[in-house]
Scaffold this motif. Structure first.
Motif, PDB file in Angstrom:
ATOM      1  N   ASP A 117       0.879  -1.170   0.000  1.00  0.00           N
ATOM      2  CA  ASP A 117       0.000   0.000   0.000  1.00  0.00           C
ATOM      3  C   ASP A 117       0.915   1.218   0.000  1.00  0.00           C
ATOM      4  O   ASP A 117       1.348   1.693   1.053  1.00  0.00           O
ATOM      5  N   VAL A 118       1.244   1.691  -1.191  1.00  0.00           N
ATOM      6  CA  VAL A 118       2.247   2.751  -1.326  1.00  0.00           C
ATOM      7  C   VAL A 118       1.837   4.006  -0.569  1.00  0.00           C
ATOM      8  O   VAL A 118       2.681   4.694   0.018  1.00  0.00           O
ATOM      9  N   TYR A 119       0.559   4.319  -0.529  1.00  0.00           N
ATOM     10  CA  TYR A 119       0.126   5.532   0.159  1.00  0.00           C
ATOM     11  C   TYR A 119       0.338   5.400   1.666  1.00  0.00           C
ATOM     12  O   TYR A 119       0.808   6.328   2.321  1.00  0.00           O
ATOM     13  N   LYS A 120       0.048   4.251   2.216  1.00  0.00           N
ATOM     14  CA  LYS A 120       0.266   4.020   3.649  1.00  0.00           C
ATOM     15  C   LYS A 120       1.760   3.955   3.961  1.00  0.00           C
ATOM     16  O   LYS A 120       2.223   4.560   4.932  1.00  0.00           O
ATOM     17  N   LEU A 121       2.509   3.227   3.135  1.00  0.00           N
ATOM     18  CA  LEU A 121       3.949   3.112   3.360  1.00  0.00           C
ATOM     19  C   LEU A 121       4.654   4.458   3.210  1.00  0.00           C
ATOM     20  O   LEU A 121       5.620   4.738   3.919  1.00  0.00           O
ATOM     21  N   SER A 122       4.186   5.302   2.299  1.00  0.00           N
ATOM     22  CA  SER A 122       4.857   6.587   2.085  1.00  0.00           C
ATOM     23  C   SER A 122       4.702   7.521   3.285  1.00  0.00           C
ATOM     24  O   SER A 122       5.478   8.463   3.445  1.00  0.00           O
ATOM     25  N   GLU A 123       3.739   7.241   4.148  1.00  0.00           N
ATOM     26  CA  GLU A 123       3.596   8.037   5.377  1.00  0.00           C
ATOM     27  C   GLU A 123       4.815   7.891   6.278  1.00  0.00           C
ATOM     28  O   GLU A 123       5.079   8.747   7.115  1.00  0.00           O
TER      29      GLU A 123
END
Length: 184
Positions: free
Chosen positions: A154-160
């Protein structure tokens, strides 16, 4: 970090390397698995395999005696942009990230490009979908395993988790990667 169908010797990367060198900035270009001069079968590409490749390159760079280990930045384009977002969420010590039209939602891109008329069940059973990849009509096979592997991230979650500055450059009329992916 080049795009999915690109390679280290594409004019974008050779030109950028020259421009950086002219400014006294070292850079490294590399080919991901099964692209450019790298060995392997295109059908066997996965995000996990590409992340391991990026990690190997980063480890190599950190061993170079002329490299300031506290000033390592990533630059990624399209699929390479996705890898450049995922990598620092899993590993520390990245100083900055530059993303050029990052494909942050690659599973949707695969679905739009290749599922025309197919179902996931057919794709899974066959193991791949053929996708027209370039203006010359060259087809590549996109593995169901790539899709399944990408779903793990989940790139959006990981990018956090990214703590360094990130610069995103994305054209408003990009026909390959929707601008909405960078905005999100």
């Amino acid at each position: 970090s080049h795009g999915f169908l690109s390679h280290k010797n594409a004019s974008t990367y050779t030109t950028l390397a020259k421009l950086l060198s002219d400014k006294g900035i070292s850079s490294i270009r590399f080919d991901y698995y099964a692209r450019g001069e790298s060995q392997g079968k295109f059908i066997d590409i996965t995000a996990t395999r590409d992340l391991k490749c990026l990690k190997s390159v980063a480890q190599y760079v950190k061993k170079l005696n002329f490299v300031d280990k506290n000033r390592i930045c990533l630059l990624g384009s399209s699929f390479g942009g996705l890898m450049s977002l995922l990598y620092p969420s899993l590993v520390k010590n990245v100083k900055c990230i530059v993303l050029y039209a990052p494909a942050t939602d690659w599973t949707t891109k695969i679905e739009e490009a290749g599922l025309r008329g197919s179902t996931y069940r057919e794709w899974k059973k066959r193991g791949f979908i053929p996708v027209i990849a370039d203006k010359l009509g060259k087809k590549v096979k996109i593995s169901y395993n790539l899709y399944k592997d990408l779903k793990k991230y989940d790139v959006y979650k990981l990018s956090e988790k990214i703590k360094c500055p990130v610069l995103v450059v994305h054209g408003t009329k990009d026909e390959s990667i929707p601008l909405s992916q960078s905005r999100k």
